[in-house]
Design a protein around this motif. Structure first.
Motif, short mmCIF file in Angstrom:
data_model
loop_
_atom_site.label_atom_id
_atom_site.label_comp_id
_atom_site.label_asym_id
_atom_site.label_seq_id
_atom_site.Cartn_x
_atom_site.Cartn_y
_atom_site.Cartn_z
N THR A 74 0.77 -1.00 -0.08
CA THR A 74 0.12 0.08 0.01
C THR A 74 0.93 1.24 0.08
OG1 THR A 74 -1.66 -1.15 1.10
CG2 THR A 74 -1.77 1.48 1.27
N PHE A 75 0.47 2.14 -0.92
CA PHE A 75 1.32 3.46 -0.97
C PHE A 75 0.75 4.48 0.10
CE2 PHE A 75 1.07 7.62 -3.60
CZ PHE A 75 2.26 8.10 -2.99
N LEU A 76 1.38 4.89 1.03
CA LEU A 76 0.94 5.68 1.97
C LEU A 76 1.71 7.11 2.13
CD1 LEU A 76 -1.08 6.35 4.22
CD2 LEU A 76 0.01 4.78 5.97
N GLY A 77 2.06 7.41 0.99
CA GLY A 77 2.81 8.75 0.94
C GLY A 77 2.02 9.95 1.71
N ALA A 78 0.67 9.71 2.09
CA ALA A 78 0.01 10.75 2.47
C ALA A 78 -0.23 10.12 3.98
CB ALA A 78 -1.46 10.90 1.98
N HIS A 79 0.76 10.02 4.87
CA HIS A 79 0.68 9.37 6.03
C HIS A 79 0.76 10.91 6.94
CE1 HIS A 79 2.53 6.23 9.03
NE2 HIS A 79 1.29 6.43 9.29
N VAL A 80 1.79 11.42 6.83
CA VAL A 80 1.78 13.04 7.34
C VAL A 80 2.37 13.81 6.69
CG1 VAL A 80 1.55 12.58 9.96
CG2 VAL A 80 3.96 12.49 8.75
N VAL A 81 2.34 15.04 6.80
CA VAL A 81 2.90 16.25 5.99
C VAL A 81 4.51 16.23 6.48
CG1 VAL A 81 3.15 18.59 5.09
CG2 VAL A 81 0.99 17.56 5.25
N PRO A 82 5.46 15.89 5.77
CA PRO A 82 6.80 15.86 6.25
C PRO A 82 7.26 17.19 6.73
CG PRO A 82 6.86 15.49 3.64
CD PRO A 82 5.59 15.74 4.26
N PRO A 83 8.26 17.15 7.45
CA PRO A 83 8.53 18.71 8.01
C PRO A 83 9.08 19.49 6.89
CG PRO A 83 9.99 16.81 9.04
CD PRO A 83 8.93 16.21 8.15
N GLU A 84 9.52 19.31 5.80
CA GLU A 84 10.17 20.19 4.82
C GLU A 84 8.88 20.83 3.96
OE1 GLU A 84 10.74 16.97 5.03
OE2 GLU A 84 10.35 15.89 3.03
N TYR A 85 7.57 20.24 4.29
CA TYR A 85 6.29 20.89 3.68
C TYR A 85 5.39 21.50 4.57
CZ TYR A 85 7.31 19.09 -0.95
OH TYR A 85 7.95 19.06 -2.27
N THR A 86 6.06 21.68 6.18
CA THR A 86 5.13 22.17 7.13
C THR A 86 4.17 23.47 6.56
OG1 THR A 86 6.27 21.25 8.65
CG2 THR A 86 4.81 22.91 9.44
N GLU A 87 5.14 24.33 5.92
CA GLU A 87 4.52 25.51 5.34
C GLU A 87 3.76 25.38 4.03
OE1 GLU A 87 4.45 27.97 7.47
OE2 GLU A 87 5.88 26.85 8.67
N ASP A 88 3.57 24.34 3.46
CA ASP A 88 3.00 24.10 2.18
C ASP A 88 2.45 22.49 2.02
OD1 ASP A 88 2.49 24.38 -0.51
OD2 ASP A 88 4.22 24.04 -1.33
N PRO A 89 1.46 22.39 2.84
CA PRO A 89 0.76 21.09 2.67
C PRO A 89 -0.01 20.74 1.08
CG PRO A 89 -0.44 22.70 4.19
CD PRO A 89 0.87 23.32 4.03
N GLY A 90 -0.37 21.97 0.80
CA GLY A 90 -0.80 21.81 -0.59
C GLY A 90 0.17 21.24 -1.61
N GLY A 91 1.27 21.79 -1.38
CA GLY A 91 2.42 21.38 -2.48
C GLY A 91 2.77 20.00 -2.23
N TYR A 92 2.68 19.55 -0.90
CA TYR A 92 3.07 18.02 -0.46
C TYR A 92 1.94 17.11 -1.15
CZ TYR A 92 4.25 13.84 1.45
OH TYR A 92 4.66 12.33 1.69
N VAL A 93 0.60 17.63 -1.29
CA VAL A 93 -0.49 16.72 -1.78
C VAL A 93 -0.13 16.54 -3.51
CG1 VAL A 93 -2.89 16.62 -2.36
CG2 VAL A 93 -2.22 17.24 0.12
N GLU A 94 0.40 17.89 -3.76
CA GLU A 94 0.60 17.59 -5.30
C GLU A 94 1.73 16.58 -5.59
OE1 GLU A 94 1.34 21.74 -6.90
OE2 GLU A 94 -0.78 22.42 -6.06
N LEU A 95 2.76 16.46 -4.64
CA LEU A 95 3.88 15.87 -4.84
C LEU A 95 3.27 14.38 -4.87
CD1 LEU A 95 7.14 15.59 -4.96
CD2 LEU A 95 6.81 15.16 -2.50
N VAL A 96 2.39 13.99 -3.75
CA VAL A 96 1.92 12.81 -3.59
C VAL A 96 1.15 12.34 -4.89
CG1 VAL A 96 0.27 11.41 -2.15
CG2 VAL A 96 2.06 12.87 -0.89
N THR A 97 0.05 13.21 -5.37
CA THR A 97 -0.80 12.94 -6.41
C THR A 97 -0.05 13.06 -7.71
OG1 THR A 97 -1.52 15.20 -6.46
CG2 THR A 97 -2.72 13.56 -5.27
N GLY A 98 1.23 13.23 -7.64
CA GLY A 98 1.93 13.76 -9.06
C GLY A 98 3.31 12.46 -9.10
N PRO A 99 4.49 13.20 -8.80
CA PRO A 99 5.64 12.33 -9.08
C PRO A 99 5.69 11.08 -8.11
CG PRO A 99 6.24 14.58 -8.78
CD PRO A 99 4.65 14.45 -8.60
#
Ligand code: NIG
Ligand code: FE
Length: 384
Positions: free
Chosen positions: A160-185
């Motif tokens: 199971t791909f669980l990239g959406a477990h938590v927002v990692p520290p480097e994306y704390t200020e940009d959770p939307g950017g992390y969701v784009e990473l998870v749904t993209g590359p």
């Protein structure tokens, strides 16, 4: 292709209600089983058993289908025993602890992660688990998620791909950017190694809109959805899982009447994880309410270094019986056939003719001992 005749089965749990006592466990007594090509080829009274290439007598013991552990997080490094000790002194569990494991996992080599996975799978097998689902979710970079899943895929098809477990520290200020990473590359790199896509839908992790977007992207990439939901409090996750017709939704600790009704209507399996409530001192989910409403229930370990560091399905069965008021029969079914349903698998979790021959011989005359003798290593052997 060689065949094996197993005799001396004092009690056989088939999980096939069409045979034996007619209960969901399909109990048979003084039975034999023939296994051929790793499939159950014949079940019936020993005196009518057909000839086979080899024979093995289990001495009157009980035999059950191997446990199907439909929820675990085994690709990780590091240790969180201090967090557990602090929790036992009153610090509440929070999703943020995941980041501790993320740092250790990123720093580990592929070999270390694979060895840790193999160690935990060995523990599981010695306790009777023959089918295991496991997740990524402690890498949270494209590379670390993809390698976690590639390592897991070597060991089990249920990844199971669980990239959406938590927002990692480097994306704390940009959770939307992390969701784009998870749904993209990240999804593109992980999909070839995964069967499922999962989201931790909870305060402190991902909200329902984010979960919806991640599950939709996963589905477009060929993955089936499942969710972590309603673990730490009430929320929309369980109803989202039902609305989307997901195979299973996991945790289900805090449920409203509407959540239970949605589960009953949708047929989505509610996977209960009593090791979590035991290890976080949370209230247990209302298993009786779910069963009485006709919801399909599975039990799994959720083996992970934070909320539930047990690999033991027998312990989870004992907790389900003692703390969640399931009967021993309901708990065993949920840990075998229920787990199979939660993975969309018809071939495991039961011992009808044609099923996978995963036979666990207990050092006990009855499956009830799984709950009656908590903490005792009851697995005598696994056949064939
Ligand atoms: O299933 N709920 C989210 N994930 C895990 C816990 C992970 C952790 O604490 O490391 C769970 O409980
Ligand atoms: Fe989990």
């Amino acid at each position: 292709m060689s065949s094996l005749l197993i005799t001396g089965i004092g009690q056989l749990v088939t999980n096939d209600s069409g045979v034996g006592d007619g209960s969901p466990l399909g109990l048979l007594h003084d039975t034999a089983v023939v296994v051929e090509d790793r499939r159950v080829a014949w079940v019936g009274p020993a005196h009518r058993a057909p000839a086979a290439d080899a024979a093995h007598d289990v001495g009157g013991r009980a035999v059950i289908p191997g446990f199907v552990d439909s929820h675990s997080h085994l690709v990780f490094a590091g240790d969180r025993s201090e967090e557990f000790a602090a929790r036992m002194s009153g610090t509440p569990y929070s999703a943020g602890g995941i980041r501790t494991t993320v740092a250790a996992t990123r720093a580990a080599s592929d070999e270390q992660l694979a060895a840790n996975l193999a160690r935990h799978l060995g523990e599981m097998r010695r306790q009777g688990t023959t089918t295991v689902e496991t997740k990524s979710g402690y890498g949270l970079t494209v590379l670390d998620e993809a390698r976690s899943l590639a390592i897991a895929r070597q060991a089990t098809p249920e990844t199971t791909f669980l990239g959406a477990h938590v927002v990692p520290p480097e994306y704390t200020e940009d959770p939307g950017g992390y969701v784009e990473l998870v749904t993209g590359p990240m999804l593109q790199a992980c999909a070839p190694h995964a069967k499922w896509v999962d989201v931790f839908c909870e305060d402190g992790a991902f909200d329902a809109d984010q979960a919806r977007a991640i599950l939709a992207a996963g589905r477009a990439a060929g993955l089936q959805g499942r969710l972590h939901a309603n673990q730490l409090g009430h929320g929309p996750g369980v109803r989202l899982a039902c609305e989307l017709g997901l195979v299973a939704v996991d945790h289900c600790t805090y449920l409203s009447d509407a959540d239970v009704a949605a589960l009953a209507d949708s047929g989505t399996v509610a996977t209960l994880l009593p090791g979590v409530e035991f290890s976080t001192r949370q209230p247990y989910p209302d298993a009786r309410g779910l069963l009485d409403a006709g919801v399909g229930v599975a039990i799994a370990s959720d083996c992970n270094p934070g909320s539930s560091y047990t690999s033991s399905m027998p312990l989870c069965i004992a907790l389900a019986v003692r703390e969640m008021r399931m009967t021993p029969a309901e708990a065993l079914w949920a840990a075998t056939r229920g787990g199979a349903a939660a993975l969309g698998r018809a071939d495991v979790g039961h011992l009808a003719v044609g099923a996978a021959a995963d036979l666990v011989v207990l050092d006990a005359p009855s499956y009830v001992h799984l709950a009656y003798r908590p903490g005792v290593p009851l697995v005598h052997e696994i056949l064939p």
